[in-house]
Write a protein that holds these residues in place. Structure first.
Motif, mmCIF file in Angstrom:
data_model
loop_
_atom_site.group_PDB
_atom_site.id
_atom_site.type_symbol
_atom_site.label_atom_id
_atom_site.label_comp_id
_atom_site.label_asym_id
_atom_site.label_seq_id
_atom_site.Cartn_x
_atom_site.Cartn_y
_atom_site.Cartn_z
ATOM 1 N N VAL A 58 7.477 3.460 -8.676
ATOM 2 C CA VAL A 58 7.332 4.590 -7.758
ATOM 3 C C VAL A 58 7.971 4.214 -6.426
ATOM 4 O O VAL A 58 7.559 3.247 -5.779
ATOM 5 C CB VAL A 58 5.855 4.976 -7.558
ATOM 6 C CG1 VAL A 58 5.723 6.097 -6.530
ATOM 7 C CG2 VAL A 58 5.232 5.415 -8.883
ATOM 8 N N TYR A 59 8.999 4.975 -6.020
ATOM 9 C CA TYR A 59 9.694 4.681 -4.769
ATOM 10 C C TYR A 59 8.911 5.170 -3.558
ATOM 11 O O TYR A 59 9.018 4.594 -2.477
ATOM 12 C CB TYR A 59 11.084 5.320 -4.773
ATOM 13 C CG TYR A 59 12.001 4.788 -5.857
ATOM 14 C CD1 TYR A 59 12.352 3.450 -5.892
ATOM 15 C CD2 TYR A 59 12.495 5.634 -6.852
ATOM 16 C CE1 TYR A 59 13.185 2.951 -6.885
ATOM 17 C CE2 TYR A 59 13.328 5.146 -7.845
ATOM 18 C CZ TYR A 59 13.669 3.807 -7.866
ATOM 19 O OH TYR A 59 14.500 3.317 -8.851
ATOM 20 N N GLY A 60 8.129 6.231 -3.711
ATOM 21 C CA GLY A 60 7.343 6.709 -2.588
ATOM 22 C C GLY A 60 6.680 8.044 -2.832
ATOM 23 O O GLY A 60 7.040 8.770 -3.777
ATOM 24 N N PHE A 61 5.707 8.355 -1.986
ATOM 25 C CA PHE A 61 4.980 9.626 -2.033
ATOM 26 C C PHE A 61 5.426 10.489 -0.860
ATOM 27 O O PHE A 61 5.663 9.986 0.242
ATOM 28 C CB PHE A 61 3.473 9.382 -1.938
ATOM 29 C CG PHE A 61 2.918 8.566 -3.069
ATOM 30 C CD1 PHE A 61 2.576 9.168 -4.263
ATOM 31 C CD2 PHE A 61 2.744 7.198 -2.940
ATOM 32 C CE1 PHE A 61 2.064 8.426 -5.312
ATOM 33 C CE2 PHE A 61 2.231 6.440 -3.981
ATOM 34 C CZ PHE A 61 1.891 7.058 -5.172
ATOM 35 N N MET B 284 0.845 -1.204 0.000
ATOM 36 C CA MET B 284 0.000 0.000 0.000
ATOM 37 C C MET B 284 0.873 1.244 0.000
ATOM 38 O O MET B 284 1.845 1.328 0.747
ATOM 39 C CB MET B 284 -0.911 -0.011 1.239
ATOM 40 C CG MET B 284 -1.804 1.219 1.364
ATOM 41 S SD MET B 284 -3.004 1.319 0.020
ATOM 42 C CE MET B 284 -3.835 2.846 0.404
ATOM 43 N N ALA B 285 0.582 2.218 -0.857
ATOM 44 C CA ALA B 285 1.361 3.453 -0.932
ATOM 45 C C ALA B 285 0.947 4.376 0.199
ATOM 46 O O ALA B 285 -0.229 4.635 0.404
ATOM 47 C CB ALA B 285 1.126 4.132 -2.277
ATOM 48 N N THR B 286 1.917 4.859 0.961
ATOM 49 C CA THR B 286 1.633 5.784 2.057
ATOM 50 C C THR B 286 2.361 7.095 1.829
ATOM 51 O O THR B 286 3.383 7.152 1.125
ATOM 52 C CB THR B 286 2.069 5.185 3.399
ATOM 53 O OG1 THR B 286 3.473 4.859 3.342
ATOM 54 C CG2 THR B 286 1.280 3.924 3.722
ATOM 55 N N LEU B 287 1.852 8.159 2.443
ATOM 56 C CA LEU B 287 2.427 9.491 2.302
ATOM 57 C C LEU B 287 3.483 9.693 3.382
ATOM 58 O O LEU B 287 3.216 9.514 4.567
ATOM 59 C CB LEU B 287 1.322 10.533 2.426
ATOM 60 C CG LEU B 287 1.677 11.978 2.069
ATOM 61 C CD1 LEU B 287 2.037 12.086 0.601
ATOM 62 C CD2 LEU B 287 0.493 12.890 2.394
#
Length: 377
Positions: free
Chosen positions: A114-117, A1-4
Motif C-alpha cells: 500500500v503506497y498510501g491512504f 504508521m499509515a496516515t491519511l
C-alpha cells in the motif's frame, strides 16, 4: 504508521474518477514520474462492486530515459456500501480498519504494498496500492501441488498475522451467524422466491442450520480446534495466482479482507476445499465443472499448512490434526455462504436460478458432510 493524505481532487457526482483525478491521486504518493504524466495517455478502468470500487491505472512506458515510479497501480475507493452484512457489523472490520489491515498485510511482503491512504476534497476515502501481475485462481489450479502448497502456507501465515485489529471472541461470530440463520429458517418468502426462479429450495429453508452449526462448533471445541485471523470469504476469486513469481516467492497472494475476524482456522481451510466446487461470478453456472478436492490433495494441503503453522508458532501440529479440524471447518464455511445468500435473497428479492442451484449444491454438501462425520440427528 499509515496516515491519511488530503489530495486536491474533487470526484464527479457519480464518483467515477477522470484520468486527471487518477493521475493526481497517484501523484500524491508516487512523486517522481506520476505527477508529470499527461492524463490523456493513461489507461483507466473503473469497476464498482458490492464492496469497494476499484480502478487499475496504467501509464505508458517512456520512449526515452529511465523511469523511477511503477507503471501500473491500483486505486481502491472505500465506499460506504461495504461487504459487511448487518449481522457481522459489530465483528467485521470497518472500512478504515480493513484498509489498515491491508496496509499491514502488504508490509509483510505477502500481499500488495500500500503506497498510501487519501481523502479527496469531496470526502471520498481510498488507497493507492501495488498492482499485482496476477490472475484470479481457477479451481483447476489447486490440482497443481506447488500452487496448492503455496495456498496452504499463505493461509497459515495469514492466520497468525500480527495486526492492530481488535481480537473479538470467536463465540461472538457463532452467536451472530446462528441468530442470522434462525431468521431465515422456514421463511415463506424465500420458498416463494425459489418457486418463482424455478428451483425449489424448500428443504434448505426448512433445515435447522443453526442447531446443526452449534453441534459442529461443540465438536471443534472438543478436539481443541485452534483459532486465528480468518478471511471467511475464501472463494477462489480472492486468491490471486502470480503470472511471473520470482524464485522462492509464493505463487499466490490473498485479497479482499472485508470479513476478516477471529475464528477457527478450520473455517478457511475447509472453506478452501469446499470452494473448489464453485465459481460464484460465472455467467453460465455457479457450480464449477471440475472434480472435487481429493482426500490425498486435502492431506497434502494440511501437511504443508501444519509445517508452516509450526514454523511460525512453535507448535507441533500434524497434518492429520489439521485435516481433522478442516472436516468440521467445511461445514462452518458452508453455513457462512448459505446465510449470506439467504440474506441477499431476502433483501434483494433475488431469484436467479443459477444462485438457487448453487444454494442447493451447498445444502447437499452440508448434509453429506454431516453424514460423513456422524453429525446427523
Amino acid at each position: 504508521m499509515a496516515t491519511l493524505t488530503p489530495v486536491a481532487v474533487t470526484l464527479p457526482k457519480d464518483k467515477v474518477p477522470t484520468k486527471k483525478n487518477a493521475r493526481d491521486i497517484i501523484g500524491a504518493f508516487l512523486t517522481e514520474d506520476w505527477p508529470f504524466v499527461d492524463p490523456e495517455t493513461l489507461t483507466v478502468s473503473y469497476h464498482a462492486s458490492f464492496a469497494n470500487a476499484h480502478c487499475p491505472v496504467e501509464r505508458p512506458k517512456p520512449a526515452t530515459g529511465t523511469t523511477t515510479d511503477t507503471l501500473k497501480v491500483f486505486i481502491k475507493f472505500h465506499t460506504d456500501a461495504g461487504g459487511s452484512l448487518e449481522v457481522f457489523k459489530p465483528l467485521a472490520p470497518t472500512r478504515h480498519e480493513e484498509a489498515l489491515f491491508s496496509y499491514e498485510y502488504g508490509r509483510t511482503g505477502l500481499g500488495a504494498k500500500v503506497y498510501g491512504f487519501f481523502e479527496t476534497q469531496d470526502g471520498t476515502l481510498g488507497r493507492v496500492e501495488e498492482f499485482l501481475d496476477a490472475r484470479n485462481m481457477e479451481p483447476e489450479d489447486v490440482e497443481n501441488s506447488v500452487i496448492r502448497a503455496d495456498v496452504a502456507k499463505g493461509l497459515a501465515r495469514f492466520h497468525v498475522l500480527e495486526t492492530s485489529l481488535e481480537k473479538k471472541a470467536v463465540e461472538s461470530y457463532y452467536e451472530a451467524v446462528v441468530n442470522g440463520l434462525r431468521v431465515y429458517h422456514k421463511m415463506d418468502k424465500l420458498k416463494a422466491l425459489g418457486e418463482e426462479g424455478g428451483v425449489s429450495i424448500d428443504k434448505l429453508v426448512d433445515y435447522d442450520f443453526g442447531g446443526k452449526l452449534r453441534n459442529v462448533v461443540d465438536k471443534l471445541q472438543s478436539i481443541g480446534g485452534k483459532t486465528g485471523w480468518c478471511i471467511h470469504d475464501v472463494q477462489f476469486m480472492n486468491v490471486m495466482v502470480k503470472n511471473d513469481a520470482k524464485e522462492g516467492e509464493s505463487k499466490v497472494t490473498l485479497i479482499d479482507f472485508e470479513f476478516v475476524m477471529q475464528n477457527y482456522r478450520a473455517f478457511d481451510i475447509g472453506g478452501h476445499f469446499m470452494q473448489k466446487m464453485f465459481k460464484w461470478f460465472d455467467e453460465e453456472s455457479r457450480i464449477a465443472n471440475c472434480r472435487k478436492y481429493t482426500e490425498e490433495e486435502k492431506k497434502h494441503f494440511c501437511g504443508e499448512y501444519a509445517r508452516q503453522w509450526n514454523k511460525l508458532t512453535g507448535d507441533t501440529d500434524t497434518g492429520d490434526r489439521v485435516f481433522q479440524e478442516s472436516e468440521y471447518g467445511y461445514l462452518l464455511a458452508i453455513t457462512f455462504d448459505i446465510h449470506n445468500m439467504l440474506c441477499f435473497m431476502d433483501a434483494q428479492g433475488d431469484k436467479d436460478p443459477l444462485n438457487l442451484l448453487g444454494l442447493n449444491k451447498l445444502f447437499d454438501e452440508f448434509v453429506a458432510q454431516c453424514s460423513k462425520l456422524n453429525l446427523q440427528d
